[in-house]
Design an enzyme around this catalytic site. Structure first.
Site, PDB file in Angstrom:
ATOM      1  N   ASP A  22      -4.053  -5.620  -8.629  1.00 26.26           N
ATOM      2  CA  ASP A  22      -4.349  -6.650  -7.627  1.00 26.26           C
ATOM      3  C   ASP A  22      -5.085  -7.814  -8.275  1.00 26.26           C
ATOM      4  OD1 ASP A  22      -3.233  -5.115  -5.537  1.00 26.26           O
ATOM      5  OD2 ASP A  22      -5.138  -4.085  -5.189  1.00 26.26           O
TER       6      ASP A  22
ATOM      7  N   SER B 149      -1.058  -0.754 -11.740  1.00 28.41           N
ATOM      8  CA  SER B 149      -1.161  -0.278 -10.366  1.00 28.41           C
ATOM      9  C   SER B 149      -2.339  -0.990  -9.695  1.00 28.41           C
ATOM     10  CB  SER B 149      -1.378   1.234 -10.382  1.00 28.41           C
ATOM     11  OG  SER B 149      -1.465   1.726  -9.074  1.00 28.41           O
ATOM     12  N   GLY B 150      -2.223  -1.269  -8.397  1.00 29.25           N
ATOM     13  CA  GLY B 150      -3.266  -2.003  -7.677  1.00 29.25           C
ATOM     14  C   GLY B 150      -4.676  -1.488  -7.923  1.00 29.25           C
TER      15      GLY B 150
ATOM     16  N   GLY C  29       1.978  -2.096 -10.208  1.00 24.37           N
ATOM     17  CA  GLY C  29       2.616  -1.038 -10.975  1.00 24.37           C
ATOM     18  C   GLY C  29       3.558  -0.081 -10.291  1.00 24.37           C
TER      19      GLY C  29
ATOM     20  N   HIS D 232       0.855  -1.180   0.000  1.00 20.74           N
ATOM     21  CA  HIS D 232       0.000   0.000   0.000  1.00 20.74           C
ATOM     22  C   HIS D 232       0.899   1.240   0.000  1.00 20.74           C
ATOM     23  CE1 HIS D 232      -3.718  -2.211   1.756  1.00 20.74           C
ATOM     24  NE2 HIS D 232      -3.778  -2.127   0.445  1.00 20.74           N
TER      25      HIS D 232
ATOM     26  N   HIS E 118      -9.604   0.433  -3.347  1.00 23.05           N
ATOM     27  CA  HIS E 118      -9.578  -0.902  -3.945  1.00 23.05           C
ATOM     28  C   HIS E 118      -9.517  -2.010  -2.882  1.00 23.05           C
ATOM     29  CE1 HIS E 118      -5.369   0.038  -3.349  1.00 23.05           C
ATOM     30  NE2 HIS E 118      -5.022  -1.205  -3.624  1.00 23.05           N
TER      31      HIS E 118
END
EC number: 4.2.3.3
Length: 152
Positions: free
Chosen positions: A71, A65-66, A46, A19, A98
């Site tokens: 994810d 990117s998550g 990412g 995170h 997310h």
């Protein structure tokens, strides 16, 4: 559900995720363990992947990117048996947009029984385990058997 086995080879495919508030911690951890990580295939969501590659010189396969789907991409790779273990420094104190994706990622990692570290201490234990540098058999769902049952 029935299970079968899968071999995690001595050269692991490792997902590195963090995170935003934990990216610096993951970077420090990765720098500390750079030599141990070098022989392995590294994946990351990412932003994390780009930071780790730039700062450590390690080769990182960066996904999206998550929050933009990374994810979920990672979860797909786990389900396809293309990820052997995951290091995920997550922030339990801050909600992220997310969060449902993160929960789904953790669920898939659990379903497919891959080793997961969620903080620096557990990552240290995982990386220094005698099993880390060996071929290891793990139990995984027998998807073929599951499919046969469902279609019978």
């Amino acid at each position: 559900m029935q299970t079968t086995t899968r071999t995690l080879t001595q050269h692991k495919r490792i997902a590195l995720v963090a995170h935003d508030s934990c990216k610096k911690n993951l970077l420090n951890w990765t720098q500390k363990h750079k030599e141990a990580l070098k022989p392995h295939i590294l994946y990351a969501t990412g932003t994390t992947g780009h930071i780790l590659e730039r700062e450590t010189g390690l080769s990182i396969q960066s996904l999206l990117s998550g929050p933009m789907g990374g994810d979920q991409q990672l979860g797909g790779l786990i389900a396809e048996k293309k990820i052997d273990m995951m290091i995920f420094f997550w922030d339990p104190m801050n909600a992220a947009p997310h969060d449902p994706d993160v929960k789904a990622l953790m669920r898939i990692a659990t379903v497919w029984n891959i080793p997961v570290a969620i903080n620096q201490s557990s990552a240290d234990f995982l990386l220094t385990s005698v099993l880390f540098e060996q071929d290891v058999e793990i139990d995984v769902p027998d998807y073929e058997g599951y499919l046969k049952e469902r279609l019978a």
